[in-house]
Design an enzyme around this catalytic site. Structure first.
Site, PDB file in Angstrom:
ATOM      1  N   SER A 204       0.804  -1.222   0.000  1.00 55.37           N
ATOM      2  CA  SER A 204       0.000   0.000   0.000  1.00 55.37           C
ATOM      3  C   SER A 204       0.840   1.275   0.000  1.00 55.37           C
ATOM      4  CB  SER A 204      -0.936   0.013   1.210  1.00 55.37           C
ATOM      5  OG  SER A 204      -0.195   0.071   2.413  1.00 55.37           O
TER       6      SER A 204
ATOM      7  N   LYS B 226       0.358   5.063   6.724  1.00 48.88           N
ATOM      8  CA  LYS B 226      -0.154   5.789   5.560  1.00 48.88           C
ATOM      9  C   LYS B 226       0.432   7.199   5.552  1.00 48.88           C
ATOM     10  CE  LYS B 226      -3.018   2.341   4.689  1.00 48.88           C
ATOM     11  NZ  LYS B 226      -2.817   1.418   3.540  1.00 48.88           N
TER      12      LYS B 226
END
Length: 273
Positions: free
Chosen positions: A80, A135
């Site tokens: 990711s 993230k």
């Protein structure tokens, strides 16, 4: 004979002094170690097991405190955050002054670590609090976030993102027959980030489970910021499901065998940013 002048000292009438009853002490025949004696208690003897147990207990306490409040080694098992963080990158998290690491009753006394757009953060997973997510912060409190055909707009202005990649060139529209998860992947919002929260997405924009799907990251959920990569090893992405003992053994055996030729030496020491 010529006599010289007499001195004043010689002219003084100095009386004779007689010392009576003079007592003379002989040197005693006593050794120093006989005069001074230290009565010390012998040091308590610890058994080898007790010494080992105390050392182990101290080490465990130190590691728990250090990894809970100072720094923690972690990794991202998915793609990711590719290409910034690769599968198999192991890095340290700076955990000082982030509220999720401390009990609620002392958080109000901690310094407020600032978070800005573009920062990479680690936080508690919104679906499983025991798993940390990593993230990039896209929106800070007060920002209006919108995705238009994969392009990011912040407060109505297109925002350039040199760190992101797209592995799927297809752009899904908001038509009724497109699955919802594909709609919001490429076209999302607009939505405004509330106070005390952040909007976070992965750099691998087409393959990231992030704020587009489960909402905002609150300040109280942040556990740290990645520092640098201390080891990077070529490995496969995480596959959901429980591993068997045999799979665990095979995994560690593979690392031992291929440690030198699969370690990405050029990434060691790389800052995560």
């Amino acid at each position: 004979m010529i006599e010289g002048p007499r001195s004043e000292v010689e002219d003084r009438n100095t009386p004779d002094v007689f010392i009576e009853n003079l007592v003379v002490f002989d040197r005693p025949h006593v050794r120093l170690d006989e005069l001074i004696r230290f009565n010390t208690l012998p040091a308590p003897h610890k058994s080898p097991f007790r010494e080992w147990f105390e050392s182990l207990a101290f080490t465990i306490i130190f590691v728990l405190v250090f990894t809970s409040y100072v720094a923690q080694a972690t990794q991202v098992p998915t793609e990711s955050m590719k290409p910034t963080i690769l599968v198999g990158d192991h890095f340290f998290l700076d955990k000082i002054a982030f509220p999720a690491n401390y009990p609620a009753f002392i958080r109000q006394y901690l310094p407020h670590r600032s978070i800005k757009r573009g920062d990479i953060i680690a936080f508690k997973s919104p679906t499983d609090g025991n798993i940390p997510f990593v993230k990039r912060v896209i929106g800070i409190p007060g920002d209006t976030i919108e995705l238009r055909n994969k392009s990011l707009y912040i407060n109505g202005t297109k925002f350039e993102e040199p760190y992101k990649i797209h592995v799927d060139s297809t752009v899904y529209s908001n038509d009724p027959w497109t699955p919802e998860e594909l709609k919001i992947r490429d076209n999302y919002g607009p939505t405004t980030v509330p106070a005390g929260s952040y909007f976070a997405m992965g750099d691998n924009r087409d393959n990231s489970n992030d704020s587009r799907y489960w909402g905002f990251v609150t300040w109280g959920e942040i556990i740290g910021k990645p520092l640098f990569i201390y080891w990077s090893y070529e490995s496969d992405p995480y596959m959901p499901g429980e591993k068997t003992i045999r799979e665990w053994i095979d995994g560690y055996a593979s690392i031992a065998i291929h440690f030198f030729n699969r370690t990405r030496w050029f990434r060691i020491g790389t800052l995560v940013q």
